[in-house]
Design a protein around this motif. Structure first.
Motif: not given
Length: 118
Positions: A4, A6, A109
């Protein structure tokens, strides 16, 4: 394993951003972690990689000296510190994982958008 990414955002040229990639599901077979980026008009391109255990680092020429890849093995995190951003750095940034014994990055991701305006 899931990744993930970010930390993306919209910034001005010359600004900095720090991307983070959270790794879930275990890292014992991880050989390399990397960041790639992609724009609508270009193929996905390699940005930087870091060997999960040795820490050996490789950068794409255009980011060397401006971007820094790092990892925190205890937290299962990979980071990309980006400084002196340029409009041409605008892209979706993806983190990726390559396992030991494999010749390509298999796990990706979802990506985080970085937009740099002049």
């Amino acid at each position: 394993v899931q990744l993930q990414a970010s930390g993306g955002g919209r910034v001005q040229a010359g600004d900095s951003l720090r991307l983070a990639c959270a790794i879930s599901g275990g890292t014992s077979s991880t050989l390399l972690m990397a960041w790639f980026r992609q724009t609508p008009w270009n193929e996905r391109e390699f940005v930087a990689s870091i060997a999960w255990y040795s820490g050996n680092i490789v950068y794409e020429d255009s980011v060397r000296g401006r971007f820094t890849i790092s990892r925190d093995n205890a937290k299962n995190m990979v980071y990309l510190e980006m400084k002196y951003l340029k409009p041409e750095d605008t892209a979706i940034y993806y983190c990726a994982r390559r396992r030991a014994g494999r010749s390509s990055y298999e796990t990706w991701g979802r990506g985080t958008q970085v937009t740099v305006s002049s």
